[in-house]
Design a protein around this motif. Sequence first.
Motif, PDB file in Angstrom:
ATOM      1  N   GLU A 261      57.226  31.435  65.808  1.00 60.99           N
ATOM      2  CA  GLU A 261      58.068  30.222  65.815  1.00 60.99           C
ATOM      3  C   GLU A 261      57.873  29.232  66.996  1.00 60.99           C
ATOM      4  O   GLU A 261      57.577  27.982  66.562  1.00 60.99           O
ATOM      5  CB  GLU A 261      59.625  30.385  65.728  1.00 60.99           C
ATOM      6  CG  GLU A 261      60.030  31.348  64.970  1.00 60.99           C
ATOM      7  CD  GLU A 261      59.686  33.019  65.277  1.00 60.99           C
ATOM      8  OE1 GLU A 261      60.045  33.289  66.518  1.00 60.99           O
ATOM      9  OE2 GLU A 261      59.249  33.661  64.367  1.00 60.99           O
ATOM     10  N   ASN A 264      54.740  26.794  67.441  1.00 61.97           N
ATOM     11  CA  ASN A 264      54.653  25.140  66.747  1.00 61.97           C
ATOM     12  C   ASN A 264      55.318  24.258  67.745  1.00 61.97           C
ATOM     13  O   ASN A 264      55.561  23.111  66.986  1.00 61.97           O
ATOM     14  CB  ASN A 264      55.267  25.309  65.488  1.00 61.97           C
ATOM     15  CG  ASN A 264      54.398  26.168  64.443  1.00 61.97           C
ATOM     16  OD1 ASN A 264      53.076  26.265  64.622  1.00 61.97           O
ATOM     17  ND2 ASN A 264      54.853  26.830  63.681  1.00 61.97           N
ATOM     18  N   ASN A 265      56.005  24.748  68.630  1.00 60.12           N
ATOM     19  CA  ASN A 265      56.958  23.646  69.398  1.00 60.12           C
ATOM     20  C   ASN A 265      56.098  23.089  70.562  1.00 60.12           C
ATOM     21  O   ASN A 265      55.896  23.901  71.495  1.00 60.12           O
ATOM     22  CB  ASN A 265      58.047  24.430  69.762  1.00 60.12           C
ATOM     23  CG  ASN A 265      59.083  23.286  70.509  1.00 60.12           C
ATOM     24  OD1 ASN A 265      58.603  22.010  70.924  1.00 60.12           O
ATOM     25  ND2 ASN A 265      60.227  23.799  70.687  1.00 60.12           N
ATOM     26  N   SER A 267      56.660  20.980  72.888  1.00 57.49           N
ATOM     27  CA  SER A 267      57.457  20.698  74.062  1.00 57.49           C
ATOM     28  C   SER A 267      57.632  22.029  74.752  1.00 57.49           C
ATOM     29  O   SER A 267      58.110  21.937  76.039  1.00 57.49           O
ATOM     30  CB  SER A 267      58.505  20.134  73.875  1.00 57.49           C
ATOM     31  OG  SER A 267      59.514  20.946  73.206  1.00 57.49           O
ATOM     32  N   ASN A 384      49.834  22.451  68.356  1.00 60.48           N
ATOM     33  CA  ASN A 384      50.702  21.750  67.522  1.00 60.48           C
ATOM     34  C   ASN A 384      49.992  20.314  67.604  1.00 60.48           C
ATOM     35  O   ASN A 384      50.328  19.374  66.494  1.00 60.48           O
ATOM     36  CB  ASN A 384      51.880  21.861  67.551  1.00 60.48           C
ATOM     37  CG  ASN A 384      52.746  21.336  66.610  1.00 60.48           C
ATOM     38  OD1 ASN A 384      53.617  20.442  66.793  1.00 60.48           O
ATOM     39  ND2 ASN A 384      52.656  21.823  65.323  1.00 60.48           N
ATOM     40  N   SER A 454      57.035  15.539  62.779  1.00 61.92           N
ATOM     41  CA  SER A 454      57.437  16.832  63.118  1.00 61.92           C
ATOM     42  C   SER A 454      57.787  17.042  64.586  1.00 61.92           C
ATOM     43  O   SER A 454      58.704  17.776  65.223  1.00 61.92           O
ATOM     44  CB  SER A 454      56.748  17.967  62.627  1.00 61.92           C
ATOM     45  OG  SER A 454      55.450  17.809  63.325  1.00 61.92           O
ATOM     46  N   ILE A 455      57.144  16.197  65.467  1.00 60.42           N
ATOM     47  CA  ILE A 455      57.007  16.351  66.844  1.00 60.42           C
ATOM     48  C   ILE A 455      58.265  15.539  67.338  1.00 60.42           C
ATOM     49  O   ILE A 455      58.928  15.892  67.974  1.00 60.42           O
ATOM     50  CB  ILE A 455      55.799  15.863  67.604  1.00 60.42           C
ATOM     51  CG1 ILE A 455      54.550  16.195  66.931  1.00 60.42           C
ATOM     52  CG2 ILE A 455      55.821  15.878  68.930  1.00 60.42           C
ATOM     53  CD1 ILE A 455      53.150  15.899  67.280  1.00 60.42           C
ATOM     54  N   GLU A 457      61.006  14.673  65.536  1.00 66.08           N
ATOM     55  CA  GLU A 457      62.270  14.710  65.180  1.00 66.08           C
ATOM     56  C   GLU A 457      62.807  15.908  65.787  1.00 66.08           C
ATOM     57  O   GLU A 457      63.996  16.309  65.254  1.00 66.08           O
ATOM     58  CB  GLU A 457      62.030  14.963  63.537  1.00 66.08           C
ATOM     59  CG  GLU A 457      61.957  13.680  62.944  1.00 66.08           C
ATOM     60  CD  GLU A 457      61.735  13.699  61.216  1.00 66.08           C
ATOM     61  OE1 GLU A 457      61.903  14.764  60.760  1.00 66.08           O
ATOM     62  OE2 GLU A 457      61.744  12.252  61.017  1.00 66.08           O
ATOM     63  N   ARG A 458      61.995  16.758  66.644  1.00 68.66           N
ATOM     64  CA  ARG A 458      62.606  17.794  67.275  1.00 68.66           C
ATOM     65  C   ARG A 458      63.665  17.401  68.014  1.00 68.66           C
ATOM     66  O   ARG A 458      63.482  16.265  68.699  1.00 68.66           O
ATOM     67  CB  ARG A 458      61.659  18.723  68.074  1.00 68.66           C
ATOM     68  CG  ARG A 458      60.723  19.607  67.081  1.00 68.66           C
ATOM     69  CD  ARG A 458      59.723  20.214  68.194  1.00 68.66           C
ATOM     70  NE  ARG A 458      58.794  21.084  67.472  1.00 68.66           N
ATOM     71  CZ  ARG A 458      59.432  22.613  66.951  1.00 68.66           C
ATOM     72  NH1 ARG A 458      60.534  22.947  67.346  1.00 68.66           N
ATOM     73  NH2 ARG A 458      58.571  23.108  66.098  1.00 68.66           N
ATOM     74  N   PRO A 459      64.934  18.183  68.448  1.00 66.36           N
ATOM     75  CA  PRO A 459      65.635  17.590  69.342  1.00 66.36           C
ATOM     76  C   PRO A 459      65.111  17.275  70.723  1.00 66.36           C
ATOM     77  O   PRO A 459      64.272  18.181  71.295  1.00 66.36           O
ATOM     78  CB  PRO A 459      66.653  19.061  69.386  1.00 66.36           C
ATOM     79  CG  PRO A 459      66.576  19.706  68.469  1.00 66.36           C
ATOM     80  CD  PRO A 459      65.170  19.542  67.864  1.00 66.36           C
ATOM     81  N   GLY A 461      62.687  15.286  70.953  1.00 67.18           N
ATOM     82  CA  GLY A 461      61.103  15.064  70.997  1.00 67.18           C
ATOM     83  C   GLY A 461      60.964  13.608  71.627  1.00 67.18           C
ATOM     84  O   GLY A 461      59.789  13.414  72.222  1.00 67.18           O
TER      85      GLY A 461
END
Length: 494
Positions: A261, A264-265, A267, A384, A454-455, A457-459, A461
């Motif tokens: 998981e 893919n993040n 940040s 990512n 996708s980048i 829209e992450r909290p 981001g």
Amino acid sequence: MDDLPPTLTEWTDAPRVRRLNQAPFRREGWYVLCWLQQALRARDNPVIDVAVLLGNALGLPVLVYHGLREDYPFASDRLHRFILGASRDLAIGCERRGLACVQYVDRAAKREKGLVYRLAADAAAVVLEDQPAFVAQWQAERVAAKSGTGVVAVNAACLVPPAALDQGVGTTSAFRRRHEKAREAWYLWRDEEPTVAPYDGPLAYEPDRLGGASDAELDALIASLDIDHALYPSAMLPGSRDEVLIRLRRLTEEVLPAYAEARNNASRPEGSSTLSPYLHFGVVGPREIMAAIKAADVAEDQQQKFADELLTWREWFHYRARTMRVPESYARVPNWAKGQLEKHADDPRPELETLDALVHGETRDETWNACQKQYLIDGWMHNNLRMYWAKRIIAMTPDPQTGWATACYLNDRLSLDGRDPSTYGNLAWAWGDAAPGYRDNPIYGLVQTRTDRSIRERPGGPEWLRKMAAREGPRLQVPETPPVDPYLSEKLPI
Ligand SMILES: Cc1cc2nc3c(=O)[nH]c(=O)nc-3n(C[C@H](O)[C@H](O)[C@H](O)COP(=O)(O)OP(=O)(O)OC[C@H]3O[C@@H](n4cnc5c(N)ncnc54)[C@H](O)[C@@H]3O)c2cc1C
């Protein structure tokens, strides 16, 4: 291979070894020359092991040699500092292993012409690396063609050497099946112990010995060289064995438990191993990483996900590169994708950027700038971000060929893991290895595009991207257009 000593022909790892010329091994030689170009580690290194096997069979010591030129493409403080830090630890490791290791740092005050040829002339055999990309393969072929001494090339980059697998495998899934079946057998090898004392006889030059050099001495040496000093070393990725050990511990204790998981993040750079530069320069090999993982208490599915990246994907690109004369070339982009991109080559390009803006991450695309600042400042980019980064370059450059040359230039000049089979394999993937999309878009045609949704829209981001894009990087000299194929210069001396 007929003239190889029986110990070597019987060696179970034989597909790792390739004879590059038909010149004989010369028993009157003083040593077996082990020329390391990229695999800068003293242990778990098949190039050294083959040299030791040969040395033991011929009753001769091994001389490990690593040289660094001033004029390789993109030579900079960043690359030099990483390489020389790793080379210093190589020398220390060789000494512990009972092997002689000498270095040569090319510079105006100490110019050695044709040094590898001169060292080879005194050798019974030359053992070097089987590396499919960048300058290593040209250099190896040239030494083999010119040298009167037997030359063998050894693959040190892969757990399973490409020659051990069926040839002509065309898809990643078919490759994965074969690789997974072959893997287990290749975990089992051990360092060969030399039976002859380290070589301390005459040498064709006065060697540099980096084993005892302090950081300040390495820095002063690098400062004296005619290379790109504006591109400073990466604070995030120092070149040393200690940094590998730190990352291996972090990998097993912190990264792997949440790898599938967290990787893919973007940040969270701590969500992946950051081992790619150390793999590229061979400060660690895939077998050592897998041994650390197997010894750790980590869930099977996370181990498998990591092994799929490290073994399937990485070694797939090595396997592919081995079949290509020039793995760095735009020609490797699949024909259907080249056709699409070229059909749209004359489309209006409202997002065109200069090479200077691209290098410095100062384009009109904040997300792209955030990605590029990682290459510019850290010398590495999160996985990512790389696909977005690569695909957007197509729209920011005048035509697909220039886009390809630009992506190679940015990746290879700035990133510590650049100039690698994974660089060009992944770029080709971005340019169109994936299946065609369904929409005929301007500029891209059916080549799939990528948004930054996708980048963003992450909290957190958007804030993270803004902060990353605003980072202050070095100011570099940039040509107007990227060099087309800097790797093809057959004139690069050795
Ligand atoms: C456009 C683009 C360019 C890339 N350029 C490079 C490059 O120049 N050099 C490079 O080593 N990788 C490259 N990659 C692959 C990947 O992004 C990096 O290997 C990874 O981000 C390195 O970070 P890490 O070591 O923390 O990876 P981790 O997630 O910790 O993975 C462990 C190792 O597996 C291997 N690996 C992971 N993903 C891939 C992949 N997609 N392809 C091949 N091997 C992989 C790497 O050796 C990596 O160190 C590129 C990917 C893309 C999409």
